[in-house]
Design a protein around this motif. Structure first.
Motif, PDB file in Angstrom:
ATOM      1  N   LYS A 375      70.073  -0.081 125.107  1.00  0.00           N
ATOM      2  CA  LYS A 375      70.341   0.337 123.731  1.00  0.00           C
ATOM      3  C   LYS A 375      70.938  -0.781 122.884  1.00  0.00           C
ATOM      4  O   LYS A 375      71.896  -0.582 122.153  1.00  0.00           O
ATOM      5  N   CYS A 376      70.356  -1.944 122.990  1.00  0.00           N
ATOM      6  CA  CYS A 376      70.874  -3.092 122.249  1.00  0.00           C
ATOM      7  C   CYS A 376      70.485  -3.015 120.777  1.00  0.00           C
ATOM      8  O   CYS A 376      70.995  -3.774 119.963  1.00  0.00           O
ATOM      9  N   SER A 377      69.576  -2.136 120.435  1.00  0.00           N
ATOM     10  CA  SER A 377      69.127  -1.866 119.059  1.00  0.00           C
ATOM     11  C   SER A 377      68.298  -3.001 118.461  1.00  0.00           C
ATOM     12  O   SER A 377      68.019  -3.013 117.278  1.00  0.00           O
ATOM     13  N   ARG A 378      67.874  -3.954 119.287  1.00  0.00           N
ATOM     14  CA  ARG A 378      67.020  -5.019 118.761  1.00  0.00           C
ATOM     15  C   ARG A 378      65.685  -4.471 118.264  1.00  0.00           C
ATOM     16  O   ARG A 378      65.114  -4.964 117.297  1.00  0.00           O
ATOM     17  N   CYS A 379      65.165  -3.472 118.967  1.00  0.00           N
ATOM     18  CA  CYS A 379      63.865  -2.916 118.567  1.00  0.00           C
ATOM     19  C   CYS A 379      63.975  -2.212 117.217  1.00  0.00           C
ATOM     20  O   CYS A 379      63.064  -2.277 116.400  1.00  0.00           O
ATOM     21  N   LEU A 380      65.115  -1.565 116.973  1.00  0.00           N
ATOM     22  CA  LEU A 380      65.292  -0.908 115.668  1.00  0.00           C
ATOM     23  C   LEU A 380      65.324  -1.942 114.558  1.00  0.00           C
ATOM     24  O   LEU A 380      64.849  -1.687 113.456  1.00  0.00           O
ATOM     25  N   ALA A 382      63.795  -4.646 114.569  1.00  0.00           N
ATOM     26  CA  ALA A 382      62.510  -5.338 114.450  1.00  0.00           C
ATOM     27  C   ALA A 382      61.429  -4.433 113.858  1.00  0.00           C
ATOM     28  O   ALA A 382      60.527  -4.919 113.191  1.00  0.00           O
ATOM     29  N   CYS A 383      61.517  -3.137 114.090  1.00  0.00           N
ATOM     30  CA  CYS A 383      60.435  -2.236 113.690  1.00  0.00           C
ATOM     31  C   CYS A 383      60.243  -2.223 112.173  1.00  0.00           C
ATOM     32  O   CYS A 383      61.136  -1.822 111.437  1.00  0.00           O
ATOM     33  N   PRO A 384      59.075  -2.643 111.679  1.00  0.00           N
ATOM     34  CA  PRO A 384      58.872  -2.706 110.233  1.00  0.00           C
ATOM     35  C   PRO A 384      58.784  -1.330 109.581  1.00  0.00           C
ATOM     36  O   PRO A 384      58.969  -1.200 108.379  1.00  0.00           O
ATOM     37  N   ILE A 385      58.514  -0.320 110.387  1.00  0.00           N
ATOM     38  CA  ILE A 385      58.415   1.038 109.845  1.00  0.00           C
ATOM     39  C   ILE A 385      59.773   1.747 109.928  1.00  0.00           C
ATOM     40  O   ILE A 385      59.936   2.875 109.491  1.00  0.00           O
ATOM     41  N   HIS A 386      60.760   1.071 110.500  1.00  0.00           N
ATOM     42  CA  HIS A 386      62.099   1.637 110.678  1.00  0.00           C
ATOM     43  C   HIS A 386      62.097   2.837 111.618  1.00  0.00           C
ATOM     44  O   HIS A 386      62.826   3.804 111.395  1.00  0.00           O
ATOM     45  N   LEU A 387      61.247   2.767 112.628  1.00  0.00           N
ATOM     46  CA  LEU A 387      61.298   3.808 113.649  1.00  0.00           C
ATOM     47  C   LEU A 387      62.449   3.491 114.588  1.00  0.00           C
ATOM     48  O   LEU A 387      63.116   2.476 114.443  1.00  0.00           O
ATOM     49  N   ASN A 388      62.643   4.380 115.573  1.00  0.00           N
ATOM     50  CA  ASN A 388      63.672   4.166 116.574  1.00  0.00           C
ATOM     51  C   ASN A 388      62.982   3.989 117.932  1.00  0.00           C
ATOM     52  O   ASN A 388      62.915   4.917 118.725  1.00  0.00           O
ATOM     53  N   PRO A 389      62.438   2.783 118.195  1.00  0.00           N
ATOM     54  CA  PRO A 389      61.677   2.597 119.437  1.00  0.00           C
ATOM     55  C   PRO A 389      62.503   2.860 120.685  1.00  0.00           C
ATOM     56  O   PRO A 389      61.963   3.310 121.699  1.00  0.00           O
ATOM     57  N   SER A 390      63.786   2.600 120.617  1.00  0.00           N
ATOM     58  CA  SER A 390      64.658   2.838 121.759  1.00  0.00           C
ATOM     59  C   SER A 390      64.587   4.298 122.177  1.00  0.00           C
ATOM     60  O   SER A 390      64.317   4.638 123.327  1.00  0.00           O
ATOM     61  N   GLU A 391      64.801   5.181 121.212  1.00  0.00           N
ATOM     62  CA  GLU A 391      64.771   6.620 121.480  1.00  0.00           C
ATOM     63  C   GLU A 391      63.363   7.060 121.872  1.00  0.00           C
ATOM     64  O   GLU A 391      63.179   7.848 122.803  1.00  0.00           O
ATOM     65  N   LEU A 392      62.374   6.531 121.172  1.00  0.00           N
ATOM     66  CA  LEU A 392      60.985   6.871 121.487  1.00  0.00           C
ATOM     67  C   LEU A 392      60.645   6.482 122.920  1.00  0.00           C
ATOM     68  O   LEU A 392      59.957   7.213 123.639  1.00  0.00           O
ATOM     69  N   GLY A 393      61.157   5.330 123.344  1.00  0.00           N
ATOM     70  CA  GLY A 393      60.897   4.856 124.698  1.00  0.00           C
ATOM     71  C   GLY A 393      61.521   5.782 125.735  1.00  0.00           C
ATOM     72  O   GLY A 393      60.904   6.113 126.743  1.00  0.00           O
ATOM     73  N   LEU A 394      62.750   6.222 125.448  1.00  0.00           N
ATOM     74  CA  LEU A 394      63.415   7.136 126.377  1.00  0.00           C
ATOM     75  C   LEU A 394      62.657   8.466 126.451  1.00  0.00           C
ATOM     76  O   LEU A 394      62.476   9.038 127.517  1.00  0.00           O
ATOM     77  N   LEU A 395      62.194   8.929 125.283  1.00  0.00           N
ATOM     78  CA  LEU A 395      61.443  10.186 125.256  1.00  0.00           C
ATOM     79  C   LEU A 395      60.116  10.044 125.997  1.00  0.00           C
ATOM     80  O   LEU A 395      59.683  10.961 126.691  1.00  0.00           O
ATOM     81  N   ALA A 396      59.487   8.880 125.855  1.00  0.00           N
ATOM     82  CA  ALA A 396      58.208   8.661 126.535  1.00  0.00           C
ATOM     83  C   ALA A 396      58.414   8.719 128.044  1.00  0.00           C
ATOM     84  O   ALA A 396      57.597   9.291 128.764  1.00  0.00           O
ATOM     85  N   ALA A 397      59.534   8.144 128.501  1.00  0.00           N
ATOM     86  CA  ALA A 397      59.816   8.162 129.930  1.00  0.00           C
ATOM     87  C   ALA A 397      59.998   9.592 130.425  1.00  0.00           C
ATOM     88  O   ALA A 397      59.704   9.921 131.565  1.00  0.00           O
ATOM     89  N   GLN A 398      60.493  10.451 129.533  1.00  0.00           N
ATOM     90  CA  GLN A 398      60.674  11.866 129.898  1.00  0.00           C
ATOM     91  C   GLN A 398      59.447  12.702 129.571  1.00  0.00           C
ATOM     92  O   GLN A 398      59.480  13.926 129.658  1.00  0.00           O
ATOM     93  N   ARG A 399      58.397  12.050 129.116  1.00  0.00           N
ATOM     94  CA  ARG A 399      57.138  12.709 128.749  1.00  0.00           C
ATOM     95  C   ARG A 399      57.302  13.740 127.642  1.00  0.00           C
ATOM     96  O   ARG A 399      56.610  14.753 127.596  1.00  0.00           O
ATOM     97  N   GLN A 400      58.252  13.514 126.776  1.00  0.00           N
ATOM     98  CA  GLN A 400      58.439  14.445 125.659  1.00  0.00           C
ATOM     99  C   GLN A 400      57.624  13.958 124.472  1.00  0.00           C
ATOM    100  O   GLN A 400      58.159  13.619 123.413  1.00  0.00           O
ATOM    101  N   TYR A 401      56.323  13.951 124.646  1.00  0.00           N
ATOM    102  CA  TYR A 401      55.446  13.373 123.629  1.00  0.00           C
ATOM    103  C   TYR A 401      55.475  14.166 122.323  1.00  0.00           C
ATOM    104  O   TYR A 401      55.327  13.610 121.245  1.00  0.00           O
TER     105      TYR A 401
END
Lengths: 448, 351
Positions: A375-380, A382-401
């Motif tokens: 959760k270093c927040s570097r991806c946040l 960097a994201c040009p759309i201002h998404l939260n890739p960190s959270e999205l990544g955690l959700l993807a790992a949990q298959r909460q698509y």
């Protein structure tokens, strides 16, 4: 008055600064490679419906002749890139994945490869918009930026929509790529023709060419040729990835946000790649079809990296041989290192979508362990759309698509890869998102 | 080139990456802590050095042990356990018994980190979990302060340091009286403020010539180390900034109400390890929010809670609890502070 706009720099927020690796090729004038002895032309080289073959085995074709016709509005015809004989209409492997029907042509090596020509038309700006769009479709033109979206479809603006500006994307923000740069230096007249055609098609009074400030030579090359009435202008914006994305470009040049889930036309913009318009500007007056494009061939272990004019259907192995590639292990990429596509075999042909052939050795083939997100927040950042890739990544790992889509705007991700690029834990974030998007699409289809 | 010779590697984009690795980030935090360790040893002598070594070793061994237990590859090399050990030592009194330090290290990793699944999954800052545990277990030792710059600090341990496990530590009062420079009360600036109404000069707080925990006395040095991390882009500067802002604003509120009764924001910001906590504790990436607004809310919450606990609570260790509360609130804060995505506001207007 919006105070923030006062201090707004000519760029978008977030994004990343990449090493450019463009010096190898950006000063190299475009050259033509010899014709390959055999070309493989997949019938589907564009977004939308594949073309329909109208030739048969054994038939002689001339360079520039139509060999497959458009199958409906979301389709474009295919022209023969060489003079030669139809060897077969068969299933062939393509870089885009899988096998597809393709026309295979044996090049007539004795032929001078003269292009099928017709009279130059200078009246193309006088004809009606509908005729002009039809003429664009006849050239077989697709967006040369990479997505290969049929250009005439983009030019067909809905009746209730008003386009105020044509944006011309000359950013070429991916490292290694220099084809657009060369086009802008070498084809200024054609580019301006193309811009006028696009402006006429979408009925826009204004056009802005956006380039990154690492290509200021382009600014100097184009500026003297611009019309004095100010209808076409050129503007340098800050070099940053992914500046070439439509949404980023619209924001950097005009401060306009394209609303989530909508097309650029909803805010009065039509956005084209420079190479596309330059090509239209060349093909339309000559009444010719799209048969070749400039391709940057660059990367590791290549003796002669450069920008080459290459007919569609040329096998990658042929290209690599001619640029003097020597290496044993590599990643072979069609497109840039951020969004390009890895190919599996050298047998595959180039298509209308192939703008860069990139070879990377250890830089790309080295594998690191994937660690947990810290959760270093570097991806946040960097994201040009201002998404939260960190959270999205955690959700993807949990298959909460579904949560990813409903709460965290997964659909707005355009897969630029900034998040993966900056992740200290080596998490393949953008790959997770691609998978999640595909699975969501399948789920929606099942749900009806 | 023979086609069959080429071994093609297939993977997905992006094919290039440039980021410091997790281990690099962690190592840089360790580097940033080294000057603080050196200063602590200079101030408090070999007792402080022994304490740092013990807690760090304890953390590393615990981490290694649990990795082996769960048949995982040991994560000891990513340096995150070293950070926990160093942070822990920095927040303990310099004369803290070594065996208690070892327990603190074990608890920090075992309860604060491994229990949640290891690096990346901990909800709380592990060092603070360890400290909170021993705060409850050994309340006397953890509030026994010894003077800085004692004459024999490099040749002699503070008596309490070498206490035997589960034995009552030797009282340090006699020793303190013996080495104290001039009228050392054994109280930290916060305790002086709280229980006796005496304000320590902000100048002393800033340069760290005071009693206090091992590594949190010099605000100036902590700031310098913090700037190093920000410069190396290893620390999100917004977190410490938000904590300091939150503290200063909350303190200013009370100071404005009654300057004779409540301390100034400057005192609040520079005393009691707040600076250290803001730069090194609150900024623990794993346990703090990632969203820009979330970071601000988190910092303000931590700052506010610190001031409230300091002024109205029964303890002086306010910032530790404030951060633990902040960590606990992080998931909630995050879920309410998701960034506005590109193109979203316009869409809302259209509807």
């Amino acid at each position: 008055m919006d105070l923030f706009k006062l201090f707004k720099k000519n760029t978008f927020s977030h994004g990343i600064h990449l090493d450019e690796y463009k010096d190898e090729t950006n000063a190299k004038t475009t050259r033509r490679l010899p014709f390959a002895p055999e070309l493989t032309l997949p019938l589907s080289q564009n977004t939308g419906k594949p073309a329909k073959a109208i030739v048969h085995k054994g038939q002689q074709v001339t360079r520039g002749e139509i060999i497959a016709v458009a199958d409906g509005f979301m389709s474009v015809p295919l022209h023969s890139p060489v003079t030669g004989t139809i060897k077969a209409i068969d299933i062939a492997k393509t870089a885009e994945g899988g096998k597809q029907p393709a026309i295979i042509i044996t090049t007539a090596l004795s032929s001078g490869q003269h292009l099928l020509t017709s009279d130059i038309r200078n009246d193309y700006l006088q004809i009606s918009r509908e005729e002009l769009i039809q003429a664009v479709q006849n050239t077989g033109m697709v967006g040369l930026g990479g997505a290969a979206f049929p250009s005439h479809v983009k030019m067909k603006i809905p009746a209730d929509t008003n386009i105020h500006t044509v944006l011309i994307n000359g950013c070429e923000c991916e490292p290694f790529m220099t084809t657009d740069h060369r086009v802008m230096l070498e084809r200024v007249e054609q580019l301006l023709h193309g811009i006028r055609i696009a402006m006429k098609c979408v009925a826009a009074p204004k056009a802005i060419i956006g380039i990154e400030d690492n290509k200021l030579d382009v600014l100097h090359a184009i500026e003297p040729h611009l019309p004095t009435d100010g209808s076409i202008t050129i503007k340098a914006i800050i070099t940053k990835y992914p500046q070439g994305a439509q949404k980023m470009l619209a924001y950097a040049l005009l401060g306009i946000e394209i609303p989530s889930g909508q097309r650029s036309s909803s805010v009065g913009l039509a956005i084209f790649n420079v190479a596309t318009l330059a090509k239209i500007g060349a093909l339309l007056p000559a009444n010719q079809g799209l048969i070749e494009r400039i391709v940057t061939i660059t990367g590791d272990n290549i003796a002669h990296p450069g920008n080459y004019l290459i007919p569609f259907g040329t096998p990658l192995s042929f290209l690599l041989e001619h640029v003097g590639f020597k290496g044993e292990e590599a990643s072979l990429i069609l497109g840039g290192p951020m969004m390009g596509m890895a190919v599996r075999s050298l047998d595959m042909p180039t298509t209308k979508a192939t703008g860069t052939v990139l070879i990377l050795d250890e830089r790309a083939t080295k594998r690191d362990d994937i660690l947990p997100c810290i959760k270093c927040s570097r991806c946040l950042q960097a994201c040009p759309i201002h998404l939260n890739p960190s959270e999205l990544g955690l959700l993807a790992a949990q298959r909460q698509y579904d949560v990813m889509e409903e709460k965290y705007h997964l659909k707005d991700c355009f897969e630029c890869g900034c998040c993966s690029y900056v992740c200290p834990s080596n998490i393949p974030l953008v790959q997770y998102f691609r998978i999640a998007k595909v699975l969501n699409r399948e789920r929606h289809l099942q749900d009806g | 080139m023979a086609k069959s010779d080429l071994k093609i590697d297939i993977r997905t984009s992006p094919y290039i990456r440039k980021a410091p690795t997790v281990a690099q980030i962690m190592r840089n935090v360790v580097y940033a802590l080294v000057p603080l360790v050196i200063y602590a040893v200079y101030q408090f002598g070999i007792s402080a050095l022994a304490l740092v070594i013990i807690t760090t070793l304890s953390c590393m061994l615990t981490e290694h042990f649990f990795c082996k237990m769960s048949a995982k590859k040991s994560t000891i090399t990513d340096a995150s356990a070293v950070i926990t050990g160093l942070l822990l030592a920095m927040t303990l009194p310099p004369g803290f018994p070594l065996w208690m330090g070892a327990i603190a290290g074990f608890t920090a990793i075992a309860m604060g980190k491994t229990l949640f699944g290891g690096l990346g999954f901990n909800v709380f800052n592990p060092a603070l979990v360890g400290r909170a545990f021993i705060q409850a277990a050994f309340p006397v030792s953890i509030t026994t302060w010894t003077p800085a710059l004692a004459t024999d600090r490099f040749v002699e341990f503070i008596p309490s340091t070498l206490a035997l496990p589960f034995m009552k530590p030797l009282p340090t009062a006699d020793w303190t009286a013996q080495v104290a420079l001039d009228g050392f009360s054994g109280a930290t600036p916060l305790a002086l403020m709280k229980f006796q109404g005496i304000m320590t000069d902000t100048y002393d707080l800033f340069f760290g010539t005071i009693a206090g925990s091992t590594g949190e006395t010099s605000s100036l040095l902590i700031l310098i180390c913090g700037f190093y991390l920000v410069y190396r882009k290893m620390l999100d500067w917004r977190i410490p900034a938000a904590v300091l802002f939150g503290t200063a604003i909350s303190a200013e509120f009370f100071y404005f109400m009654d300057p004779t009764k409540y301390p100034s924001p400057g005192f609040m910001v520079c005393s009691g390890g707040l600076m250290f906590a803001a730069v090194f504790m609150a900024s623990d990436m794993v346990a703090s929010p990632v969203t820009p607004l979330g970071i601000f809310v988190f910092g303000c919450l931590v700052g506010f809670l610190t001031v409230i606990i300091r002024l109205f609570g029964g303890l002086t260790e306010a910032v530790m609890y404030a951060i633990l509360f902040g960590n606990a609130a992080t998931p909630l804060i995050e879920s309410y502070t998701q960034p506005r995505i590109y193109g979203a506001r316009k869409q809302a207007k259209d509807k």
